[in-house]
Motif scaffolding. Sequence first.
Motif, PDB file in Angstrom:
ATOM      1  N   ALA A   8       0.836  -1.211   0.000  1.00 52.50           N
ATOM      2  CA  ALA A   8       0.000   0.000   0.000  1.00 52.50           C
ATOM      3  C   ALA A   8       0.865   1.254   0.000  1.00 52.50           C
ATOM      4  O   ALA A   8       2.038   1.216   0.392  1.00 52.50           O
ATOM      5  N   GLU A   9       0.295   2.360  -0.444  1.00 52.40           N
ATOM      6  CA  GLU A   9       0.969   3.656  -0.340  1.00 52.40           C
ATOM      7  C   GLU A   9      -0.060   4.735  -0.043  1.00 52.40           C
ATOM      8  O   GLU A   9      -1.267   4.499  -0.141  1.00 52.40           O
ATOM      9  N   VAL A  10       0.460   5.911   0.296  1.00 48.47           N
ATOM     10  CA  VAL A  10      -0.410   6.991   0.764  1.00 48.47           C
ATOM     11  C   VAL A  10      -0.694   7.981  -0.359  1.00 48.47           C
ATOM     12  O   VAL A  10       0.208   8.345  -1.110  1.00 48.47           O
ATOM     13  N   LEU A  11      -1.936   8.376  -0.461  1.00 47.44           N
ATOM     14  CA  LEU A  11      -2.344   9.458  -1.376  1.00 47.44           C
ATOM     15  C   LEU A  11      -2.955  10.561  -0.516  1.00 47.44           C
ATOM     16  O   LEU A  11      -3.790  10.277   0.348  1.00 47.44           O
ATOM     17  N   VAL A  12      -2.523  11.798  -0.741  1.00 45.06           N
ATOM     18  CA  VAL A  12      -3.092  12.929  -0.005  1.00 45.06           C
ATOM     19  C   VAL A  12      -3.655  13.919  -1.012  1.00 45.06           C
ATOM     20  O   VAL A  12      -2.972  14.307  -1.966  1.00 45.06           O
ATOM     21  N   LEU A  13      -4.891  14.319  -0.812  1.00 42.50           N
ATOM     22  CA  LEU A  13      -5.520  15.310  -1.682  1.00 42.50           C
ATOM     23  C   LEU A  13      -5.935  16.506  -0.849  1.00 42.50           C
ATOM     24  O   LEU A  13      -6.360  16.356   0.310  1.00 42.50           O
ATOM     25  N   ASP A  14      -5.817  17.670  -1.437  1.00 42.46           N
ATOM     26  CA  ASP A  14      -6.356  18.879  -0.819  1.00 42.46           C
ATOM     27  C   ASP A  14      -7.772  19.048  -1.375  1.00 42.46           C
ATOM     28  O   ASP A  14      -7.952  19.127  -2.594  1.00 42.46           O
ATOM     29  N   SER A  15      -8.774  19.098  -0.513  1.00 47.47           N
ATOM     30  CA  SER A  15     -10.165  19.208  -0.991  1.00 47.47           C
ATOM     31  C   SER A  15     -10.456  20.598  -1.542  1.00 47.47           C
ATOM     32  O   SER A  15     -11.457  20.800  -2.215  1.00 47.47           O
ATOM     33  N   GLY A  16      -9.584  21.572  -1.205  1.00 50.93           N
ATOM     34  CA  GLY A  16      -9.830  22.945  -1.637  1.00 50.93           C
ATOM     35  C   GLY A  16     -10.904  23.647  -0.827  1.00 50.93           C
ATOM     36  O   GLY A  16     -11.231  24.806  -1.093  1.00 50.93           O
ATOM     37  N   VAL A  17     -11.446  22.970   0.182  1.00 46.90           N
ATOM     38  CA  VAL A  17     -12.470  23.608   1.026  1.00 46.90           C
ATOM     39  C   VAL A  17     -11.758  24.338   2.161  1.00 46.90           C
ATOM     40  O   VAL A  17     -11.075  23.700   2.969  1.00 46.90           O
ATOM     41  N   PRO A  18     -11.883  25.671   2.216  1.00 45.11           N
ATOM     42  CA  PRO A  18     -11.182  26.404   3.272  1.00 45.11           C
ATOM     43  C   PRO A  18     -11.743  26.042   4.648  1.00 45.11           C
ATOM     44  O   PRO A  18     -12.916  25.745   4.789  1.00 45.11           O
ATOM     45  N   ARG A  19     -10.857  26.044   5.651  1.00 45.23           N
ATOM     46  CA  ARG A  19     -11.288  25.596   6.977  1.00 45.23           C
ATOM     47  C   ARG A  19     -11.891  26.752   7.771  1.00 45.23           C
ATOM     48  O   ARG A  19     -11.264  27.307   8.663  1.00 45.23           O
ATOM     49  N   ARG A  20     -13.129  27.071   7.461  1.00 43.42           N
ATOM     50  CA  ARG A  20     -13.800  28.148   8.196  1.00 43.42           C
ATOM     51  C   ARG A  20     -14.086  27.725   9.628  1.00 43.42           C
ATOM     52  O   ARG A  20     -14.470  26.599   9.871  1.00 43.42           O
ATOM     53  N   LEU A  21     -13.909  28.640  10.544  1.00 41.34           N
ATOM     54  CA  LEU A  21     -14.227  28.399  11.959  1.00 41.34           C
ATOM     55  C   LEU A  21     -13.418  27.258  12.568  1.00 41.34           C
ATOM     56  O   LEU A  21     -13.779  26.719  13.602  1.00 41.34           O
ATOM     57  N   ALA A  22     -12.331  26.890  11.904  1.00 37.70           N
ATOM     58  CA  ALA A  22     -11.573  25.740  12.421  1.00 37.70           C
ATOM     59  C   ALA A  22     -11.076  26.003  13.839  1.00 37.70           C
ATOM     60  O   ALA A  22     -11.165  25.134  14.696  1.00 37.70           O
ATOM     61  N   GLU A  23     -10.587  27.218  14.104  1.00 42.63           N
ATOM     62  CA  GLU A  23      -9.999  27.459  15.425  1.00 42.63           C
ATOM     63  C   GLU A  23     -11.048  27.447  16.515  1.00 42.63           C
ATOM     64  O   GLU A  23     -10.888  26.804  17.555  1.00 42.63           O
ATOM     65  N   SER A  24     -12.168  28.137  16.287  1.00 39.23           N
ATOM     66  CA  SER A  24     -13.203  28.163  17.316  1.00 39.23           C
ATOM     67  C   SER A  24     -13.836  26.785  17.454  1.00 39.23           C
ATOM     68  O   SER A  24     -14.095  26.314  18.555  1.00 39.23           O
ATOM     69  N   GLY A  25     -14.077  26.092  16.331  1.00 37.70           N
ATOM     70  CA  GLY A  25     -14.647  24.742  16.382  1.00 37.70           C
ATOM     71  C   GLY A  25     -13.729  23.788  17.119  1.00 37.70           C
ATOM     72  O   GLY A  25     -14.177  22.952  17.898  1.00 37.70           O
ATOM     73  N   TYR A  26     -12.433  23.930  16.880  1.00 37.65           N
ATOM     74  CA  TYR A  26     -11.453  23.054  17.520  1.00 37.65           C
ATOM     75  C   TYR A  26     -11.471  23.243  19.044  1.00 37.65           C
ATOM     76  O   TYR A  26     -11.571  22.276  19.803  1.00 37.65           O
ATOM     77  N   ASN A  27     -11.399  24.504  19.462  1.00 35.06           N
ATOM     78  CA  ASN A  27     -11.389  24.765  20.902  1.00 35.06           C
ATOM     79  C   ASN A  27     -12.698  24.315  21.552  1.00 35.06           C
ATOM     80  O   ASN A  27     -12.711  23.847  22.688  1.00 35.06           O
ATOM     81  N   GLU A  28     -13.807  24.432  20.798  1.00 32.65           N
ATOM     82  CA  GLU A  28     -15.103  23.985  21.324  1.00 32.65           C
ATOM     83  C   GLU A  28     -15.105  22.455  21.528  1.00 32.65           C
ATOM     84  O   GLU A  28     -15.547  21.961  22.563  1.00 32.65           O
ATOM     85  N   ARG A  29     -14.597  21.706  20.541  1.00 33.38           N
ATOM     86  CA  ARG A  29     -14.517  20.248  20.683  1.00 33.38           C
ATOM     87  C   ARG A  29     -13.661  19.880  21.886  1.00 33.38           C
ATOM     88  O   ARG A  29     -13.982  18.979  22.650  1.00 33.38           O
ATOM     89  N   ARG A  30     -12.562  20.571  22.027  1.00 34.45           N
ATOM     90  CA  ARG A  30     -11.679  20.255  23.150  1.00 34.45           C
ATOM     91  C   ARG A  30     -12.408  20.465  24.476  1.00 34.45           C
ATOM     92  O   ARG A  30     -12.333  19.639  25.381  1.00 34.45           O
ATOM     93  N   GLY A  31     -13.156  21.550  24.563  1.00 33.36           N
ATOM     94  CA  GLY A  31     -13.946  21.807  25.773  1.00 33.36           C
ATOM     95  C   GLY A  31     -14.979  20.710  26.009  1.00 33.36           C
ATOM     96  O   GLY A  31     -15.187  20.258  27.142  1.00 33.36           O
TER      97      GLY A  31
END
Length: 343
Positions: A187-210
């Motif tokens: 097997a080998e690894v394939l990585v694709l960029d979906s091109g979808v910008p990560r909106r609200l990633a920081e606030s969403g991330y901190n919320e999940r952590r909480g």
Amino acid sequence: MTTFEQRFGQVPEVTASAPGRVNLLGEHTDYQGGFVLPTAIPQKTTVGLGRNGTDTHVLYSANLDRTLRVPVGEVGEDFAPYLTGCLNLSGVTEGLNVYITSEVPSGGLSSSAALEVATLRALRELYGLALDDVELALRGVQVEHQFVGVQCGVMDQLASSLADTRTMLLIDTRSLERRAVPFPAGAEVLVLDSGVPRRLAESGYNERRGEVEEAARLLGVKELRDVTDISVVEALPSPLKERARHVVSENARVLEGLEADAVTFGGLMNATHASLRDDYAVSHPLVDDLVVLLQAHPDVFGARITGAGFGGAVVALVREGTAAAVGEAVLATYGSLGKVVVP
Ligand code: GLA
């Protein structure tokens, strides 16, 4: 693109690089003492440093073609905190010229950690700092917490500092014990960029952590790592139940993946995607579309969103020698938003 010399009229005193990473299994477990299984990607961020003889840092990003000036000891805005965090935590008291250039796409592949680790490597060399590779990574994590404002775990900076592209790096994020694990045979690894910008990633991330911290508190454990019987999460109220179910099941998937063949490993990745989408709620409809296209391809063992989520990159485990062709085939249907990152 200009060079350090063209920009600053001097040669850099030191230059250092660090790679991005892609995580195969173990997502959103590293701030609950869990297990992660990333590998380095070939793309790197490179940082050049030179003293400028003033009391102001001059920070230049070649990718953004943007210069920021920040007085020594201050933090600054925009991309400055990633750098000034490293400089301030390393006790730098003189003005530096800093030149950054990066091949790591932003969104799920640890471009921030690569920038921090490259900067700290350059500072270690310039000032002879007594930091080993683990301490250096942990300083990068501190930069995120204290300067950037993301309450991230330890995976990205440890992976950027310690992982290579030929193996996966199992990290126990509680003890920081680590071991290199081979990719499943064939097997080998394939990585694709979906091109979808990560909106609200920081606030969403901190919320999940909480949310998962609250779940651990309600279950009476230090961290969700300590939950071994997954059925206990069913007693929690929603959405804490779903969030905790993701973390506990994801830890089990990492451990199962260590000995797995490609088919089993791919199945675990598919299960991780479903769990991140349905229980952790960090996927995005367009990313789900891309993952479905990958999962339907005959040469794909498994595929999922990778990194913090909310958009960004996807990773697939594919039959050896097919990654480039699978990437092209899938993107032909998905559309021009997507891009192949690896291979
Ligand atoms: C981001 C964080 C990591 C980790 C992942 C999710 O990349 O920086 O610490 O939590 O999200 O697995």
